[in-house]
Write a protein that holds these residues in place. Structure first.
Motif, mmCIF file in Angstrom:
data_model
loop_
_atom_site.group_PDB
_atom_site.id
_atom_site.type_symbol
_atom_site.label_atom_id
_atom_site.label_comp_id
_atom_site.label_asym_id
_atom_site.label_seq_id
_atom_site.Cartn_x
_atom_site.Cartn_y
_atom_site.Cartn_z
ATOM 1 N N UNK A 1 -24.679 131.544 99.039
ATOM 2 C CA UNK A 1 -24.023 132.820 98.742
ATOM 3 C C UNK A 1 -24.304 133.244 97.303
ATOM 4 N N UNK A 2 -24.396 134.544 97.069
ATOM 5 C CA UNK A 2 -24.828 135.033 95.742
ATOM 6 C C UNK A 2 -23.910 136.069 95.109
ATOM 7 N N UNK B 1 -15.882 131.205 93.694
ATOM 8 C CA UNK B 1 -16.455 129.967 94.233
ATOM 9 C C UNK B 1 -17.348 130.269 95.433
ATOM 10 N N UNK B 2 -18.244 129.350 95.736
ATOM 11 C CA UNK B 2 -19.259 129.565 96.769
ATOM 12 C C UNK B 2 -18.677 129.998 98.109
ATOM 13 N N UNK B 3 -17.568 129.368 98.534
ATOM 14 C CA UNK B 3 -17.000 129.664 99.849
ATOM 15 C C UNK B 3 -16.384 131.052 99.933
ATOM 16 N N UNK B 4 -16.181 131.696 98.789
ATOM 17 C CA UNK B 4 -15.573 133.026 98.786
ATOM 18 C C UNK B 4 -16.592 134.118 98.470
ATOM 19 N N UNK C 1 -18.106 139.194 106.024
ATOM 20 C CA UNK C 1 -17.411 137.983 105.527
ATOM 21 C C UNK C 1 -17.158 136.926 106.605
ATOM 22 N N UNK C 2 -18.191 136.569 107.357
ATOM 23 C CA UNK C 2 -18.008 135.619 108.455
ATOM 24 C C UNK C 2 -17.640 134.213 107.968
ATOM 25 N N UNK C 3 -18.139 133.826 106.817
ATOM 26 C CA UNK C 3 -17.772 132.516 106.278
ATOM 27 C C UNK C 3 -16.273 132.463 106.008
ATOM 28 N N UNK D 1 -13.122 130.132 107.747
ATOM 29 C CA UNK D 1 -12.127 129.338 107.020
ATOM 30 C C UNK D 1 -10.714 129.668 107.499
ATOM 31 N N UNK D 2 -10.428 130.955 107.658
ATOM 32 C CA UNK D 2 -9.090 131.378 108.100
ATOM 33 C C UNK D 2 -8.813 130.879 109.515
ATOM 34 N N UNK D 3 -9.776 131.035 110.404
ATOM 35 C CA UNK D 3 -9.590 130.592 111.791
ATOM 36 C C UNK D 3 -9.463 129.078 111.882
ATOM 37 N N UNK D 4 -10.217 128.351 111.064
ATOM 38 C CA UNK D 4 -10.121 126.890 111.074
ATOM 39 C C UNK D 4 -8.720 126.446 110.660
#
Length: 336
Positions: free
Chosen positions: A290-291, A297-300, A53-55, A59-62
């Protein structure tokens, strides 16, 4: 009295903000540790799982970095180190590899979809599959019920190579009723890699412009340690890599491997597989795509449905399809 109430409200607000920031920093610290451990995913299956889950980590680090900047927490900028490591893994997906452009003017179009054996939205999925303009369609999690629905309701395509199963391992290949004149199916068969594997794969050899292409539709085990699944996934990757090298060097064919690989493109195991198989990830240059899981949603979501190809081919278009009721989104790839 009102001043006292105001002061109490301010204290409560400050407490809520402080608690939220504390929890965010603790979450970011966990993420930072997970990113570091994920770098050693080839050593231990839990670290391999943490690498996916690097994406979401980014998001969390940003958010933690932004909040740290707003509240002037200088130490929080240490989160910039794991954030940068994540970017190094993710950013290559946005750059096309420098591959030769084929002289072929008509791309080979391949569609892959995991139907999901628990999916009851038969009409929705079959209508979407029938609407595709693909030279080959590969389906996974094909049960006897799904097969009956495909036989009765499918339009524009016909079944070619099929092995329905009551579990999640059934497979099928479809071809257009009106096939493209420049593509010839030379042979197709069900394979097992390794030979004792319960997971069927479809191998098809096609001839295009006088040259043969070996295509493998595959679904590998999940990288968890339930009954040694992670180790078995590695064995599958190794076997597919050997198959790929043999097809390229021994049979002098171009190679395409497509399917649900249950691994992300930045996973150490996936990257090693690409090297060992001498294949290129078609996702390079097309972003995150992402699939799974399809309902989020795409980011998750994460990217676990893949197409890889030999360096003699080039991906000219790649897209993730619409929700067909499955837990996976479909994948459409065009190659020259």
């Amino acid at each position: 009295m009102s001043d006292k109430i105001t002061n109490n409200l301010m204290k409560m607000e400050n407490l809520a903000i402080g608690t939220t920031i504390l929890l965010l920093n603790l979450l970011a610290l966990f993420v930072a540790i997970a990113i570091i451990l994920g770098l050693f995913g080839t050593k231990f299956w839990i670290f391999e799982v943490l690498d996916h889950p690097r994406l979401q980590y980014s998001l969390i680090l940003a958010i933690a970095l932004i909040v740290g900047g707003i509240y002037r927490q200088k130490w929080s900028f240490l989160f910039g180190v794991p954030f940068a490591l994540n970017l190094v893994a993710i950013l290559p997906l946005f750059f096309h590899p420098n591959l030769p452009v084929s002289s072929n003017s008509i791309p080979l179009t391949i569609f892959h979809a995991n139907l999901d054996r628990h999916n009851l939205e038969y009409a929705r999925a079959i209508e979407y599959v029938s609407s595709q303009k693909a030279d080959l369609i590969f389906l996974q999690e094909v049960t006897p019920t799904w097969l009956n629905k495909l036989k009765s309701d499918l339009t524009n395509y016909k079944l070619h190579t099929v092995l329905p199963l009551d579990n999640s391992l059934g497979v099928a290949m479809l071809v257009p009723i009106s096939a493209a004149p420049n593509i010839e199916i030379v042979a197709s068969q069900i394979l097992y890699m390794p030979a004792y594997s319960p997971r069927p794969m479809i191998e098809v050899i096609v001839r295009r412009e006088g040259k043969e292409i070996a295509i493998l539709s595959t679904s590998t085990a999940r990288g968890t340690n339930s009954k040694g699944a992670s180790e078995f996934q590695k064995i599958e990757f190794d076997e597919i890599a050997k198959w790929s090298v043999n097809q390229q060097e021994g049979q002098k064919r171009a190679v395409i491997a497509i399917g649900d690989l249950n691994s992300t493109p930045w996973s150490g195991r996936f990257r090693q597989f690409a090297v060992d198989s001498n294949l290129i990830n078609s996702q390079l240059g097309f972003g995150l795509q992402t699939s799974w899981p399809a309902k989020l949603p795409s980011l998750f979501r994460i990217a676990i449905d893949h197409c890889l190809h030999s360096k003699s081919l080039r991906t000219v278009d790649r897209e993730i399809g619409s929700n067909i009721g499955s837990d996976h989104l479909p994948l459409l790839v065009k190659l020259l």
